[in-house]
Design a protein around this motif. Structure first.
Motif, PDB file in Angstrom:
ATOM      1  N   PHE A   1       0.856  -1.166   0.000  1.00  0.00           N
ATOM      2  CA  PHE A   1       0.000   0.000   0.000  1.00  0.00           C
ATOM      3  C   PHE A   1       0.898   1.224   0.000  1.00  0.00           C
ATOM      4  O   PHE A   1       1.697   1.391   0.906  1.00  0.00           O
ATOM      5  CB  PHE A   1      -0.885  -0.023   1.246  1.00  0.00           C
ATOM      6  N   VAL A   2       0.759   2.069  -1.029  1.00  0.00           N
ATOM      7  CA  VAL A   2       1.638   3.224  -1.182  1.00  0.00           C
ATOM      8  C   VAL A   2       0.805   4.487  -1.345  1.00  0.00           C
ATOM      9  O   VAL A   2      -0.118   4.530  -2.155  1.00  0.00           O
ATOM     10  CB  VAL A   2       2.549   3.079  -2.422  1.00  0.00           C
ATOM     11  N   VAL A   3       1.134   5.513  -0.567  1.00  0.00           N
ATOM     12  CA  VAL A   3       0.577   6.850  -0.742  1.00  0.00           C
ATOM     13  C   VAL A   3       1.739   7.748  -1.117  1.00  0.00           C
ATOM     14  O   VAL A   3       2.721   7.839  -0.375  1.00  0.00           O
ATOM     15  CB  VAL A   3      -0.106   7.366   0.536  1.00  0.00           C
ATOM     16  N   LEU A   4       1.628   8.405  -2.277  1.00  0.00           N
ATOM     17  CA  LEU A   4       2.704   9.281  -2.727  1.00  0.00           C
ATOM     18  C   LEU A   4       2.551  10.695  -2.172  1.00  0.00           C
ATOM     19  O   LEU A   4       1.524  11.049  -1.601  1.00  0.00           O
ATOM     20  CB  LEU A   4       2.752   9.317  -4.259  1.00  0.00           C
ATOM     21  N   HIS A   5       3.560  11.491  -2.380  1.00  0.00           N
ATOM     22  CA  HIS A   5       3.683  12.844  -1.852  1.00  0.00           C
ATOM     23  C   HIS A   5       2.548  13.779  -2.275  1.00  0.00           C
ATOM     24  O   HIS A   5       2.026  13.682  -3.384  1.00  0.00           O
ATOM     25  CB  HIS A   5       5.009  13.435  -2.329  1.00  0.00           C
ATOM     26  N   SER A   6       2.206  14.678  -1.387  1.00  0.00           N
ATOM     27  CA  SER A   6       1.349  15.827  -1.671  1.00  0.00           C
ATOM     28  C   SER A   6       1.826  16.970  -0.786  1.00  0.00           C
ATOM     29  O   SER A   6       2.082  16.755   0.406  1.00  0.00           O
ATOM     30  CB  SER A   6      -0.123  15.543  -1.354  1.00  0.00           C
ATOM     31  N   PRO A   7       1.951  18.179  -1.333  1.00  0.00           N
ATOM     32  CA  PRO A   7       2.339  19.301  -0.483  1.00  0.00           C
ATOM     33  C   PRO A   7       1.276  19.627   0.568  1.00  0.00           C
ATOM     34  O   PRO A   7       1.555  20.320   1.534  1.00  0.00           O
ATOM     35  CB  PRO A   7       2.520  20.459  -1.470  1.00  0.00           C
ATOM     36  N   ARG A   8       0.066  19.089   0.423  1.00  0.00           N
ATOM     37  CA  ARG A   8      -1.018  19.324   1.387  1.00  0.00           C
ATOM     38  C   ARG A   8      -1.067  18.275   2.493  1.00  0.00           C
ATOM     39  O   ARG A   8      -1.807  18.422   3.446  1.00  0.00           O
ATOM     40  CB  ARG A   8      -2.354  19.354   0.661  1.00  0.00           C
ATOM     41  N   ALA A   9      -0.303  17.211   2.352  1.00  0.00           N
ATOM     42  CA  ALA A   9      -0.288  16.140   3.349  1.00  0.00           C
ATOM     43  C   ALA A   9       0.542  16.570   4.568  1.00  0.00           C
ATOM     44  O   ALA A   9       1.337  17.508   4.486  1.00  0.00           O
ATOM     45  CB  ALA A   9       0.302  14.876   2.732  1.00  0.00           C
ATOM     46  N   PRO A  10       0.363  15.896   5.699  1.00  0.00           N
ATOM     47  CA  PRO A  10       1.165  16.234   6.881  1.00  0.00           C
ATOM     48  C   PRO A  10       2.661  16.203   6.565  1.00  0.00           C
ATOM     49  O   PRO A  10       3.165  15.232   6.002  1.00  0.00           O
ATOM     50  CB  PRO A  10       0.792  15.138   7.884  1.00  0.00           C
ATOM     51  N   GLN A  11       3.339  17.272   6.901  1.00  0.00           N
ATOM     52  CA  GLN A  11       4.757  17.405   6.577  1.00  0.00           C
ATOM     53  C   GLN A  11       5.653  16.561   7.475  1.00  0.00           C
ATOM     54  O   GLN A  11       6.836  16.383   7.189  1.00  0.00           O
ATOM     55  CB  GLN A  11       5.166  18.877   6.648  1.00  0.00           C
ATOM     56  N   SER A  12       5.110  16.027   8.565  1.00  0.00           N
ATOM     57  CA  SER A  12       5.914  15.221   9.490  1.00  0.00           C
ATOM     58  C   SER A  12       6.180  13.813   8.962  1.00  0.00           C
ATOM     59  O   SER A  12       6.955  13.073   9.550  1.00  0.00           O
ATOM     60  CB  SER A  12       5.202  15.137  10.841  1.00  0.00           C
ATOM     61  N   ILE A  13       5.531  13.442   7.860  1.00  0.00           N
ATOM     62  CA  ILE A  13       5.712  12.116   7.272  1.00  0.00           C
ATOM     63  C   ILE A  13       6.505  12.253   5.977  1.00  0.00           C
ATOM     64  O   ILE A  13       6.173  13.085   5.138  1.00  0.00           O
ATOM     65  CB  ILE A  13       4.344  11.455   6.988  1.00  0.00           C
ATOM     66  N   PRO A  14       7.549  11.440   5.785  1.00  0.00           N
ATOM     67  CA  PRO A  14       8.351  11.521   4.547  1.00  0.00           C
ATOM     68  C   PRO A  14       7.687  10.756   3.392  1.00  0.00           C
ATOM     69  O   PRO A  14       8.077   9.651   3.055  1.00  0.00           O
ATOM     70  CB  PRO A  14       9.685  10.891   4.949  1.00  0.00           C
ATOM     71  N   TRP A  15       6.662  11.345   2.781  1.00  0.00           N
ATOM     72  CA  TRP A  15       5.935  10.706   1.688  1.00  0.00           C
ATOM     73  C   TRP A  15       6.857  10.501   0.501  1.00  0.00           C
ATOM     74  O   TRP A  15       7.559  11.422   0.095  1.00  0.00           O
ATOM     75  CB  TRP A  15       4.748  11.564   1.263  1.00  0.00           C
ATOM     76  N   PRO A  16       6.862   9.319  -0.121  1.00  0.00           N
ATOM     77  CA  PRO A  16       7.711   9.111  -1.304  1.00  0.00           C
ATOM     78  C   PRO A  16       7.133   9.828  -2.520  1.00  0.00           C
ATOM     79  O   PRO A  16       5.922  10.068  -2.599  1.00  0.00           O
ATOM     80  CB  PRO A  16       7.675   7.595  -1.503  1.00  0.00           C
ATOM     81  N   THR A  17       7.990  10.166  -3.446  1.00  0.00           N
ATOM     82  CA  THR A  17       7.539  10.734  -4.724  1.00  0.00           C
ATOM     83  C   THR A  17       7.545   9.669  -5.815  1.00  0.00           C
ATOM     84  O   THR A  17       6.984   9.889  -6.886  1.00  0.00           O
ATOM     85  CB  THR A  17       8.424  11.918  -5.163  1.00  0.00           C
ATOM     86  N   GLU A  18       8.163   8.523  -5.505  1.00  0.00           N
ATOM     87  CA  GLU A  18       8.257   7.444  -6.489  1.00  0.00           C
ATOM     88  C   GLU A  18       8.583   6.154  -5.764  1.00  0.00           C
ATOM     89  O   GLU A  18       9.345   6.158  -4.799  1.00  0.00           O
ATOM     90  CB  GLU A  18       9.367   7.803  -7.484  1.00  0.00           C
ATOM     91  N   VAL A  19       7.998   5.053  -6.235  1.00  0.00           N
ATOM     92  CA  VAL A  19       8.369   3.722  -5.743  1.00  0.00           C
ATOM     93  C   VAL A  19       8.577   2.814  -6.949  1.00  0.00           C
ATOM     94  O   VAL A  19       7.917   2.963  -7.970  1.00  0.00           O
ATOM     95  CB  VAL A  19       7.324   3.101  -4.786  1.00  0.00           C
ATOM     96  N   LYS A  20       9.525   1.891  -6.814  1.00  0.00           N
ATOM     97  CA  LYS A  20       9.804   0.907  -7.858  1.00  0.00           C
ATOM     98  C   LYS A  20       9.374  -0.462  -7.362  1.00  0.00           C
ATOM     99  O   LYS A  20       9.764  -0.886  -6.278  1.00  0.00           O
ATOM    100  CB  LYS A  20      11.285   0.916  -8.218  1.00  0.00           C
ATOM    101  N   ILE A  21       8.579  -1.140  -8.191  1.00  0.00           N
ATOM    102  CA  ILE A  21       8.041  -2.443  -7.831  1.00  0.00           C
ATOM    103  C   ILE A  21       8.642  -3.471  -8.784  1.00  0.00           C
ATOM    104  O   ILE A  21       8.349  -3.459  -9.983  1.00  0.00           O
ATOM    105  CB  ILE A  21       6.505  -2.440  -7.941  1.00  0.00           C
ATOM    106  N   PRO A  22       9.524  -4.348  -8.291  1.00  0.00           N
ATOM    107  CA  PRO A  22      10.128  -5.345  -9.177  1.00  0.00           C
ATOM    108  C   PRO A  22       9.095  -6.357  -9.659  1.00  0.00           C
ATOM    109  O   PRO A  22       8.208  -6.749  -8.908  1.00  0.00           O
ATOM    110  CB  PRO A  22      11.195  -6.009  -8.297  1.00  0.00           C
ATOM    111  N   VAL A  23       9.219  -6.785 -10.928  1.00  0.00           N
ATOM    112  CA  VAL A  23       8.292  -7.768 -11.489  1.00  0.00           C
ATOM    113  C   VAL A  23       9.082  -8.989 -11.971  1.00  0.00           C
ATOM    114  O   VAL A  23       8.929 -10.077 -11.450  1.00  0.00           O
ATOM    115  CB  VAL A  23       7.435  -7.169 -12.629  1.00  0.00           C
TER     116      VAL A  23
END
Length: 134
Positions: A1-23
């Motif tokens: 389960f991945v939630v990516l970055h938003s400038p409106r999200a709580p700043q105390s959490i290091p939201w990723p801007t990208e994730v790589k999923i190996p296949v």
């Protein structure tokens, strides 16, 4: 389960801007469960497609397939009434929902899938990815 970055999200959490999923396998289709976002229900997106995020399918031969997540088409607000018309509504609760997006693949093994935020106010969500084998 991945939630990516938003400038409106709580700043105390290091939201990723990208994730790589190996296949590492070939398949017929990928099914993405999620395709919803928060913090900006009608985000107009950016770039040539007006996308808020994208899936980049990277094949073993180096070719790439980009799947844009566009508000109202392939992604929508997770707590609003489903409105995206190029996905199927998946699991639902009160007041949330997730969408299913199916993407046809080339006849080449998929190396990885990159789930990438495109820097808009929306916070894109991906819950799961399933590879349909041939």
């Amino acid at each position: 389960f991945v939630v990516l970055h938003s400038p409106r999200a709580p700043q105390s959490i290091p939201w990723p801007t990208e994730v790589k999923i190996p296949v590492g396998e070939a398949g017929k289709r990928l099914f993405f469960l999620g395709n919803v976002h928060g913090w900006s229900s009608q985000d107009p997106g950016t770039g040539p497609w007006g996308a808020v995020a994208e899936y980049e399918i990277v094949y073993a031969d180096g070719q790439r397939q980009t799947v844009p997540l566009i508000t109202g088409r392939t992604i929508d607000e997770w707590t609003a009434r489903p409105e995206a018309d190029e996905v199927q509504v998946g699991p639902r609760g009160a007041p949330w929902h997730l969408n299913v997006l199916a993407v046809a693949l080339r006849d080449v093994p998929v190396q990885e899938v990159v789930f990438r935020d495109l820097g808009t106010p929306a916070a894109p969500v991906l819950a799961a990815v399933t590879l349909e084998r041939k």
